[in-house]
Design an enzyme around this catalytic site. Sequence first.
Site, PDB file in Angstrom:
ATOM      1  N   HIS A 257       0.789  -1.230   0.000  1.00  0.00           N
ATOM      2  CA  HIS A 257       0.000   0.000   0.000  1.00  0.00           C
ATOM      3  C   HIS A 257       0.821   1.280   0.000  1.00  0.00           C
ATOM      4  O   HIS A 257       0.267   2.368  -0.128  1.00  0.00           O
ATOM      5  CB  HIS A 257      -0.928   0.026   1.217  1.00  0.00           C
ATOM      6  CG  HIS A 257      -0.204   0.379   2.484  1.00  0.00           C
ATOM      7  ND1 HIS A 257       0.490  -0.535   3.215  1.00  0.00           N
ATOM      8  CD2 HIS A 257      -0.050   1.577   3.129  1.00  0.00           C
ATOM      9  CE1 HIS A 257       1.028   0.051   4.271  1.00  0.00           C
ATOM     10  NE2 HIS A 257       0.729   1.330   4.243  1.00  0.00           N
TER      11      HIS A 257
HETATM   12  C1  UD1 Z   1      -1.622   5.792   5.786  1.00  0.00           C
HETATM   13  C2  UD1 Z   1      -0.312   6.263   6.409  1.00  0.00           C
HETATM   14  C3  UD1 Z   1       0.702   5.124   6.433  1.00  0.00           C
HETATM   15  C4  UD1 Z   1       0.097   3.865   7.068  1.00  0.00           C
HETATM   16  C5  UD1 Z   1      -1.208   3.532   6.348  1.00  0.00           C
HETATM   17  C6  UD1 Z   1      -1.897   2.316   6.940  1.00  0.00           C
HETATM   18  C7  UD1 Z   1       0.142   8.667   6.036  1.00  0.00           C
HETATM   19  C8  UD1 Z   1       0.988   9.657   5.325  1.00  0.00           C
HETATM   20  N1  UD1 Z   1       0.282   7.384   5.677  1.00  0.00           N
HETATM   21  O1  UD1 Z   1      -1.364   5.479   4.420  1.00  0.00           O
HETATM   22  O2  UD1 Z   1       1.823   5.529   7.215  1.00  0.00           O
HETATM   23  O3  UD1 Z   1       1.026   2.795   6.917  1.00  0.00           O
HETATM   24  O4  UD1 Z   1      -2.095   4.657   6.446  1.00  0.00           O
HETATM   25  O5  UD1 Z   1      -2.923   1.878   6.063  1.00  0.00           O
HETATM   26  O6  UD1 Z   1      -0.615   9.047   6.904  1.00  0.00           O
HETATM   27  N2  UD1 Z   1      -8.410   5.404   0.991  1.00  0.00           N
HETATM   28  C9  UD1 Z   1      -9.657   4.838   0.831  1.00  0.00           C
HETATM   29  N3  UD1 Z   1     -10.354   4.514   1.957  1.00  0.00           N
HETATM   30  C10 UD1 Z   1      -9.881   4.734   3.209  1.00  0.00           C
HETATM   31  C11 UD1 Z   1      -8.609   5.325   3.346  1.00  0.00           C
HETATM   32  C12 UD1 Z   1      -7.892   5.648   2.249  1.00  0.00           C
HETATM   33  O7  UD1 Z   1     -10.118   4.618  -0.255  1.00  0.00           O
HETATM   34  O8  UD1 Z   1     -10.574   4.393   4.178  1.00  0.00           O
HETATM   35  C13 UD1 Z   1      -7.625   5.734  -0.210  1.00  0.00           C
HETATM   36  C14 UD1 Z   1      -7.877   7.098  -0.761  1.00  0.00           C
HETATM   37  O9  UD1 Z   1      -7.801   7.005  -2.157  1.00  0.00           O
HETATM   38  C15 UD1 Z   1      -6.684   7.906  -0.269  1.00  0.00           C
HETATM   39  C16 UD1 Z   1      -5.593   6.860  -0.271  1.00  0.00           C
HETATM   40  O10 UD1 Z   1      -6.263   5.639   0.089  1.00  0.00           O
HETATM   41  O11 UD1 Z   1      -6.403   9.005  -1.046  1.00  0.00           O
HETATM   42  C17 UD1 Z   1      -4.493   7.105   0.704  1.00  0.00           C
HETATM   43  O12 UD1 Z   1      -4.984   7.152   2.018  1.00  0.00           O
HETATM   44  P1  UD1 Z   1      -4.140   7.866   3.188  1.00  0.00           P
HETATM   45  O13 UD1 Z   1      -4.888   7.722   4.432  1.00  0.00           O
HETATM   46  O14 UD1 Z   1      -3.724   9.212   2.825  1.00  0.00           O
HETATM   47  O15 UD1 Z   1      -2.805   7.009   3.238  1.00  0.00           O
HETATM   48  P2  UD1 Z   1      -2.563   5.462   3.353  1.00  0.00           P
HETATM   49  O16 UD1 Z   1      -1.994   4.969   2.100  1.00  0.00           O
HETATM   50  O17 UD1 Z   1      -3.723   4.698   3.898  1.00  0.00           O
END
Ligand code: UD1
Length: 372
Positions: A207
């Site tokens: 991820h």
């Molecule tokens: C975040 C953390 C990472 C952690 C990970 C655990 C940061 C910078 N990164 O990464 O350190 O290892 O969480 O999972 O905070 N999205 C969804 N549904 C959700 C959440 C996210 O669809 O419930 C998608 C969205 O397209 C979003 C993307 O995932 O833009 C990224 O989500 P984000 O929370 O920014 O970062 P993670 O990759 O989950």
Amino acid sequence: MENGSSGAIALCYGTRPQVVKASVLRKSLTQVGAVVAIDTGQHYDYELNALHYEQLGVAAPDHCLEVGSASHAEQTAAILTRAEALFHACQPDIVVVIGDTNSTLGCALAAAKLRIPVVHVEAGLRARDMQMAEEINRRVVDSVAQLLCTPCAAATERMRREHPDAVVFETGDGAYDVLRQRASALPAVTDVLPGRTGDRFIYATLHRAELTDTPELLRSVLEVLSQLPVPVVLAMHPRTRAALLATGDLPAGAGSLVIMPPVGYLESLALTRQAVLVITDSGGVQRECYWLGTPCITVREETEWVETVDLGANRLVSPQQPETLRAAAAALLDAGRGAWRRDAYGNGDAAARVAEAVAALLGHRPTAAIAD
Ligand code: UD1
């Protein structure tokens, strides 16, 4: 708010692994103060959020900031401003943040600017890569925290060196507390796996932005996974799915690759324990492999959890080198269970130790008593 003895403690979290660690921290902090649980809403999909509350019996948060997804600046800014308003309203004596996410950063900065003492749980880790959002976050949060709760000896030494004015207390890793409490009652793997997988399988999770934001890298790693000699079960994070959808590369599952939605914490532990090998870029899954004795390949240039590599439990493979990934997977398929020592990140009592340190900070005991 849950009632403890004295002092209001805001416990802030917002992503999947933080809900897992908050499950034990919330209970232990309640013994030393009145806990206000704040979920930023950074993760909002059922599989990344509510499912973990349900499985681990975590009470609903007292407040949800509902920030959702956005650019890093927008997401962090939303957390910062909403956390500030909430801290004004509920006046915590201490703010506890976990790990290295944008939720950690936003809540820590909001507290620091209001001069509320910050406790950083999982302090002192480094990947030595300032291109990573998480590396920026963890360095900033370590800098503004009064109490640095570290998961391992290397992090403790680093924090004592870098932050001589803060209280540094080695607590171990709360993720080990949760694993030890749950490992005896995991679901049967046959109930978790899709039908065509069979007994021998590799469990995979991917991820990280460093991989998902570069379509050709992600594509080449998935191609290797689809060509391995045993089935590879990939529990696909929404970020990875979104990245593949954007480029039209989302495979329905090809060759050995079997794609499934993100699984719950208990299912993920069951798969990790039963797999012949795990391939991941998750910090949490790396440690779970280490504790459960399953060989692990981490598809990253570096890891914060260097002890797992030093002890022979984890092998780093650059996503830039798909052939190395193929060779490493082939070499480790029959490696068997690990006999490495399991105590690099404490003994599974981290949450109680964090609470002990927080109690000292709240003034119940001199901090010198825990700092030595
Ligand atoms: C975040 C953390 C990472 C952690 C990970 C655990 C940061 C910078 N990164 O990464 O350190 O290892 O969480 O999972 O905070 N999205 C969804 N549904 C959700 C959440 C996210 O669809 O419930 C998608 C969205 O397209 C979003 C993307 O995932 O833009 C990224 O989500 P984000 O929370 O920014 O970062 P993670 O990759 O989950």
